[in-house]
Design a protein around this motif. Structure first.
Motif, PDB file in Angstrom:
ATOM      1  N   SER A   1       0.853  -1.197   0.000  1.00 13.36           N
ATOM      2  CA  SER A   1       0.000   0.000   0.000  1.00 13.36           C
ATOM      3  C   SER A   1       0.885   1.241   0.000  1.00 13.36           C
ATOM      4  O   SER A   1       2.046   1.206   0.439  1.00 13.36           O
ATOM      5  N   LEU A   2       0.347   2.337  -0.488  1.00 12.04           N
ATOM      6  CA  LEU A   2       1.092   3.590  -0.476  1.00 12.04           C
ATOM      7  C   LEU A   2       1.462   3.966   0.955  1.00 12.04           C
ATOM      8  O   LEU A   2       2.592   4.383   1.218  1.00 12.04           O
ATOM      9  N   GLU A   3       0.541   3.796   1.873  1.00 10.69           N
ATOM     10  CA  GLU A   3       0.802   4.149   3.266  1.00 10.69           C
ATOM     11  C   GLU A   3       1.984   3.368   3.829  1.00 10.69           C
ATOM     12  O   GLU A   3       2.864   3.936   4.481  1.00 10.69           O
ATOM     13  N   ASP A   4       2.021   2.051   3.581  1.00  7.90           N
ATOM     14  CA  ASP A   4       3.129   1.239   4.081  1.00  7.90           C
ATOM     15  C   ASP A   4       4.437   1.602   3.389  1.00  7.90           C
ATOM     16  O   ASP A   4       5.497   1.642   4.016  1.00  7.90           O
ATOM     17  N   PHE A   5       4.360   1.865   2.081  1.00  8.24           N
ATOM     18  CA  PHE A   5       5.563   2.256   1.344  1.00  8.24           C
ATOM     19  C   PHE A   5       6.138   3.543   1.928  1.00  8.24           C
ATOM     20  O   PHE A   5       7.330   3.626   2.214  1.00  8.24           O
ATOM     21  N   LEU A   6       5.292   4.551   2.100  1.00  6.35           N
ATOM     22  CA  LEU A   6       5.765   5.838   2.612  1.00  6.35           C
ATOM     23  C   LEU A   6       6.361   5.706   4.002  1.00  6.35           C
ATOM     24  O   LEU A   6       7.409   6.303   4.292  1.00  6.35           O
TER      25      LEU A   6
END
Length: 100
Positions: free
Chosen positions: A81-86
């Motif tokens: 997910s974008l959240e986990d990546f960030l």
């Protein structure tokens, strides 16, 4: 790149959702970043921003690009997910950021 502003993303566009998960992103200070996650490995590269006449992958090899961060989480996964990546990359969305 200003360290604080360079870690806040104002615009993020997902270009692939899995295998690899990847996004084009622009920081609050206008820097273009390429975000990619494949086989459990993530990386954030900085490149010349879009709109530049010399903004092509060929120009990226002229000393105008670099690696901001990379990691391997050992999962071998191609989706994140974008959240986990960030969070893993040490980046954050700026208030009012555009995400598509």
């Amino acid at each position: 790149m200003n360290t604080d502003e360079g870690r806040k993303l104002m615009r993020v566009v997902q270009t692939c959702s899995a295998s690899p998960s990847q996004w084009d992103a622009w920081t609050a200070d206008g820097q273009y970043l390429y975000l990619r996650y494949r086989h459990g490995g993530g990386c954030v590269e900085w490149h010349p921003g879009s709109g530049d006449d010399d903004d092509t992958p060929d120009s990226w090899n002229k000393g105008r690009s670099g690696l901001l961060v990379e990691w391997d989480d050992g999962t071998g996964s191609g989706a994140i997910s974008l959240e986990d990546f960030l969070a893993t990359a040490g980046l954050a969305l700026a208030p009012g950021a555009s995400v598509s």
